[in-house]
Design an enzyme around this catalytic site. Structure first.
Site, PDB file in Angstrom:
ATOM      1  N   ASP A  49     -14.453 -41.788  31.376  1.00  0.00           N
ATOM      2  CA  ASP A  49     -15.471 -40.418  31.596  1.00  0.00           C
ATOM      3  C   ASP A  49     -15.614 -40.932  33.397  1.00  0.00           C
ATOM      4  OD1 ASP A  49     -16.451 -39.500  29.572  1.00  0.00           O
ATOM      5  OD2 ASP A  49     -17.984 -40.301  29.098  1.00  0.00           O
ATOM      6  N   MET A  88     -13.592 -34.162  27.491  1.00  0.00           N
ATOM      7  CA  MET A  88     -14.622 -34.625  27.380  1.00  0.00           C
ATOM      8  C   MET A  88     -15.452 -35.587  28.489  1.00  0.00           C
ATOM      9  SD  MET A  88     -14.009 -38.403  24.512  1.00  0.00           S
ATOM     10  CE  MET A  88     -13.860 -37.531  22.408  1.00  0.00           C
ATOM     11  N   GLY A  89     -16.394 -35.058  28.619  1.00  0.00           N
ATOM     12  CA  GLY A  89     -17.479 -35.308  29.675  1.00  0.00           C
ATOM     13  C   GLY A  89     -18.693 -34.800  30.226  1.00  0.00           C
ATOM     14  N   ARG A  90     -19.540 -35.640  29.895  1.00  0.00           N
ATOM     15  CA  ARG A  90     -20.593 -34.481  29.636  1.00  0.00           C
ATOM     16  C   ARG A  90     -21.569 -34.527  30.742  1.00  0.00           C
ATOM     17  NH1 ARG A  90     -25.357 -34.791  26.376  1.00  0.00           N
ATOM     18  NH2 ARG A  90     -23.438 -36.257  24.912  1.00  0.00           N
ATOM     19  N   ARG A 137      -8.930 -40.787  24.300  1.00  0.00           N
ATOM     20  CA  ARG A 137      -9.151 -42.161  24.821  1.00  0.00           C
ATOM     21  C   ARG A 137      -8.380 -43.209  23.143  1.00  0.00           C
ATOM     22  NH1 ARG A 137     -15.274 -42.153  21.341  1.00  0.00           N
ATOM     23  NH2 ARG A 137     -14.612 -42.409  19.199  1.00  0.00           N
TER      24      ARG A 137
END
Length: 410
Positions: free
Chosen positions: A145, A189-191, A298
């Site tokens: 991230d 991905m990435g909150r 990942r």
């Protein structure tokens, strides 16, 4: 803290990366050769392995196989998502850790993980100091991230960014071949930080990038999204959209949030953003496909960055070097040197600067439209994806590290 003599314990935690094992390899190899380290242990499944007295004795491992960890994805010694309670409210876990450290004469503890892991590391360090037990504690960062504070970038990000850029280029080529309009939404991905999704910008350098990029750092609306998509499709027939799983509406709600499912740290489950946007695009009468890169981001060691591997390996090495020089309560960070040539130095930053803090993309690196990144981001990220590693191959496939995993008898 002091220059200590005793055993060391390494542990891995959180979501794995392509290069988390490179960091652990650097640390293990350095520790085995250090005169202040009397034994090298790895906990099985992170901090739970410490609590359960579940350790591997690294002295039994072949050095060649430890070196092969540099090119082996995921977490070789297992991972965990376990949240230590506030020691002022419940210190039972901390008392157990102290008991274990005393039993095995552990004087060095290295925890390899992301934001929550650095918080765990920080709590353990503070508790040991308060208890009067001498142990040097160092955090080894990792997270695809790239949102850890206290470091220019995070081990694992470069390889994930490289995989994303390559994937977007390939998706772009596939989307372009049909005569009828097509939209492909790539969920990344990435909150709360959009570093991974921003990596799709790098695909544009060679002419095959995403047309629209949506990050958590900007407010999302369906109305603007549909207008953006229609404009691109009208201009070129197809549109590639890169979108972070953590995009949010103006009211703060995640577009893909599943509030019925949370992890031990209280984070709600994210996912389904691609399908949500796909449904919206279909209201325009345009064919749309949703692609979720998921865990491939990942674990894609076949697309790893040589720069990322070497820096991650050195992060583990410097953790041991700093700890045996007397440093404690620190995290190893990367500091970018000035000048035209990309270079970094390895620094020890306070754990408190990284624990539960998130680094987001600077607002000035996002274009006014909110759907693209500036050249400043490209200059920042491009060196991180450079280089092709030399991997062990067998039968045309990667040959990963083969460890003995000899357990210590409690």
């Amino acid at each position: 803290m002091k220059n200590l003599k005793g055993k060391c314990v390494f542990a891995q935690s959180g979501g794995p990366t392509t290069v988390i094992n490179a960091s652990i390899a650097g640390g293990l190899i350095e520790a085995l050769d250090n005169e202040n380290v009397t034994g090298v242990l790895c906990a099985h499944h992170g901090i739970k392995g410490v609590l359960d007295e579940d350790f591997f004795d690294i002295s039994f491992e072949d050095k060649a196989e430890l070196e092969a960890l540099k090119y082996t994805p995921a977490s070789a010694f297992g991972s965990v998502r376990y949240k230590l309670k506030n020691p002022d409210e419940n210190d039972s876990d901390y008392r157990r850790i102290l008991e274990i450290f005393k039993k095995y004469d552990v004087r060095y503890f290295f925890y390899n993980g992301g934001n929550d892991s650095m918080d765990t590391c920080d709590k353990i360090s503070k508790y040991m100091q308060k208890s009067g037990y001498d142990v040097n504690v160092i955090g080894i960062p990792k997270t695809i991230d790239n949102d850890l504070c206290g470091t220019d970038h995070c081990p694992g990000y470069g390889s994930a960014a490289k995989y994303i850029a390559n994937s977007v280029m390939e998706i772009n080529r596939d989307a372009s071949i049909y005569p009828s309009p097509l939209v492909i939404v790539v969920e990344i991905m990435g909150r709360n930080a959009g570093w991974l999704t921003a990596a799709s910008k790098l695909a544009s350098i060679n002419g095959f990038g995403a047309d629209l990029i949506y990050l958590p750092e900007t407010v999302f609306s369906y109305e603007k999204f549909l207008s953006d998509v229609k404009a691109v499709v009208d201009a070129k027939k197809y549109c590639v959209v890169a979108v972070s799983e953590g995009i949010r509406f103006a009211n703060g709600k995640y577009v893909g949030e599943d509030q019925s499912s949370t992890d031990v740290f209280g984070h709600s489950q994210l996912g389904g953003v691609g399908n949500a946007l796909k449904a919206q695009v279909k209201t325009l009468g345009i064919k749309c496909k949703a692609v979720e890169l998921n865990i491939l981001q990942r674990c894609a060691a076949h697309c790893a960055s040589a720069t990322d591997i070497e820096e991650s390996f050195n992060a583990g090495r410097y953790a041991v070097i700093k700890a045996t020089e007397g440093e404690t309560d620190k995290m190893i960070g990367f500091k970018r040197k000035g000048g035209a040539k990309y270079e970094i130095e390895y620094v020890a930053e306070p754990l408190s600067s990284a624990a539960n803090a998130e680094k987001k993309i600077p607002a000035e690196w996002i274009t006014e439209s909110g759907t693209d990144l500036t050249d400043d981001f490209v200059s920042y990220a491009l060196p991180l994806i450079s280089g092709e590693p030399e991997r062990r191959l067998k039968n045309g496939l990667p040959e990963y590290a083969k460890l003995k995993y000899v357990k210590i008898k409690a």
